[in-house]
Write an enzyme that holds these catalytic residues in place. Structure first.
Site, short mmCIF file in Angstrom:
data_model
loop_
_atom_site.label_atom_id
_atom_site.label_comp_id
_atom_site.label_asym_id
_atom_site.label_seq_id
_atom_site.Cartn_x
_atom_site.Cartn_y
_atom_site.Cartn_z
N PRO A 2 0.80 -1.21 0.00
CA PRO A 2 0.00 0.00 0.00
C PRO A 2 0.85 1.29 0.00
O PRO A 2 1.95 1.31 0.51
CB PRO A 2 -0.80 -0.11 1.31
CG PRO A 2 -0.62 -1.49 1.80
CD PRO A 2 0.70 -1.93 1.27
N GLU A 3 0.28 2.35 -0.58
CA GLU A 3 0.92 3.65 -0.59
C GLU A 3 0.12 4.61 0.30
O GLU A 3 -0.76 4.18 1.04
CB GLU A 3 1.03 4.17 -2.02
CG GLU A 3 1.83 3.23 -2.92
CD GLU A 3 1.96 3.73 -4.35
OE1 GLU A 3 1.86 4.96 -4.57
OE2 GLU A 3 2.13 2.89 -5.26
N LYS A 61 4.18 5.75 4.88
CA LYS A 61 3.35 4.59 4.56
C LYS A 61 3.15 3.69 5.78
O LYS A 61 3.02 2.47 5.65
CB LYS A 61 4.01 3.78 3.43
CG LYS A 61 4.25 4.56 2.15
CD LYS A 61 4.99 3.69 1.14
CE LYS A 61 5.39 4.48 -0.09
NZ LYS A 61 6.13 3.66 -1.07
N HIS A 93 -3.13 -15.74 7.57
CA HIS A 93 -2.11 -14.71 7.43
C HIS A 93 -2.23 -13.61 8.48
O HIS A 93 -1.64 -12.55 8.32
CB HIS A 93 -2.16 -14.12 6.02
CG HIS A 93 -1.73 -15.08 4.96
ND1 HIS A 93 -2.60 -15.56 4.01
CD2 HIS A 93 -0.53 -15.66 4.70
CE1 HIS A 93 -1.96 -16.39 3.21
NE2 HIS A 93 -0.71 -16.46 3.61
N ARG A 113 2.19 -11.77 2.49
CA ARG A 113 3.58 -12.13 2.18
C ARG A 113 4.51 -12.03 3.37
O ARG A 113 5.64 -12.53 3.33
CB ARG A 113 4.10 -11.25 1.03
CG ARG A 113 3.36 -11.50 -0.28
CD ARG A 113 3.91 -10.64 -1.40
NE ARG A 113 5.30 -10.92 -1.70
CZ ARG A 113 6.03 -10.26 -2.61
NH1 ARG A 113 5.47 -9.28 -3.30
NH2 ARG A 113 7.28 -10.57 -2.82
N ARG A 154 18.65 17.59 -9.16
CA ARG A 154 18.95 16.18 -9.43
C ARG A 154 18.87 15.89 -10.92
O ARG A 154 17.96 16.37 -11.61
CB ARG A 154 17.99 15.27 -8.66
CG ARG A 154 18.16 15.39 -7.16
CD ARG A 154 17.37 14.32 -6.44
NE ARG A 154 17.75 14.31 -5.04
CZ ARG A 154 17.98 13.19 -4.33
NH1 ARG A 154 17.87 12.02 -4.92
NH2 ARG A 154 18.31 13.27 -3.07
N ARG A 266 11.30 -0.70 -11.72
CA ARG A 266 9.88 -0.60 -11.43
C ARG A 266 9.13 -0.24 -12.71
O ARG A 266 9.62 0.52 -13.54
CB ARG A 266 9.59 0.48 -10.38
CG ARG A 266 10.35 0.32 -9.06
CD ARG A 266 9.95 -0.93 -8.32
NE ARG A 266 8.55 -0.94 -7.95
CZ ARG A 266 8.07 -0.34 -6.87
NH1 ARG A 266 8.86 0.34 -6.05
NH2 ARG A 266 6.79 -0.43 -6.57
#
Length: 278
Positions: A2-3, A61, A93, A113, A154, A266
């Site tokens: 999740p974000e 997060k 889980h 996970r 950057r 990504r």
């Protein structure tokens, strides 16, 4: 995943635990690899049991329970973690349980996970782990000027740069793709090539996308893993304009197929018509 929108939805979903006392705190019985718990469960329980939850915050997060001892319980979902007060997706889980006083439901941490963690940190430990030298300003609080100042020199592409939690906390792969599309910004544009006006556009899109995603309670993707605190799906996945839509027609221009590229290992999704490289 999740974000920020998903974790903020979790935070809002468990606000009812404020005022409850912790009666017990322990890892759940689970046959899979145990998640990271700090300190060791016995010491965790010694410090947590009897303490009252005085606030529920979000740091980047992570969901953070503030205790009346000034300690904090930090749930870090990583890839598949959920903070729940009802109806876990399954029992196998479940990873950690806080038993609470009164009429408040128990609070569970579930993680398919098992990559997330539950930590109990003192104020000093919290600053060392999650203070300003570790995390940038929250993505919902950062100003356009701060965003520009942190990234304008950057030479890296803007999409991977937005994922650096030391620069800005809370943005992940999904919402970086979505906000750059809203800003009409090619994801490979170098940060040092953006004008002040372009940074303002990126910032406005950042706020717009995150706020909209929070209103829809986050994005539940095809694997179905993310759920809110009541084990209900989010709705923002139905409003994605580019993310995970490779080959489908752009919902903005209605003319061009969405492309997928890989940046910093990504996946990035964008519309070459709406987000021109030059």
């Amino acid at each position: 995943m999740p974000e920020l929108p998903e974790v903020e939805t979790m935070r809002r979903g468990v606000l009812g635990v404020i005022g409850a006392a912790i009666l017990d705190a322990h890892p759940a019985t689970c046959s899979y690899r145990p998640i990271a718990v700090y300190p060791a469960p016995r010491l965790f329980a010694q410090r947590a049991v009897g303490r009252r939850i005085v606030a529920v915050d979000r740091v980047g997060k992570r969901v953070v329970l503030r205790l009346d001892s000034n300690d904090a319980v930090i749930f870090e979902p990583r890839m598949t973690g959920l903070v729940l007060i009802a109806n876990p997706p399954n029992q196998e889980h479940l990873r950690f349980r806080l038993q609470l006083s009164g009429d408040v439901a128990d609070l569970w941490y579930w993680d398919r996970r098992g990559l997330g963690s539950v930590r109990l940190l003192s104020p000093d430990e919290f600053q060392n782990a999650l203070g300003p030298h570790k995390l940038g300003p929250d993505a919902l609080a950062i100003t356009a000027g701060e965003l520009q100042a942190r990234l304008q020199y950057r030479r890296t592409p803007i999409k991977p740069a937005l994922l650096d939690q030391r620069i800005i906390a809370g943005v992940g792969n999904l919402y970086a793709s979505e906000l750059l599309h809203r800003a009409k910004m090619h994801p490979a544009r170098s940060c040092d090539s953006l004008s002040r006006a372009a940074w303002r556009r990126v910032h406005a899109a950042l706020q717009e996308v995150l706020e909209e995603a929070i209103r829809y309670e986050g994005s539940t993707l095809s694997d179905g893993t993310y759920r809110n605190a009541l084990n209900e799906a989010g709705g923002f996945q139905n409003h994605h304009r580019v993310y995970d839509r490779e080959g489908q027609t752009c919902r903005t221009c209605q003319r061009t197929a969405i492309l997928r590229i890989v940046q910093a290992q990504r996946a990035t999704f964008y519309c070459p018509r709406c987000q021109k490289a030059s």
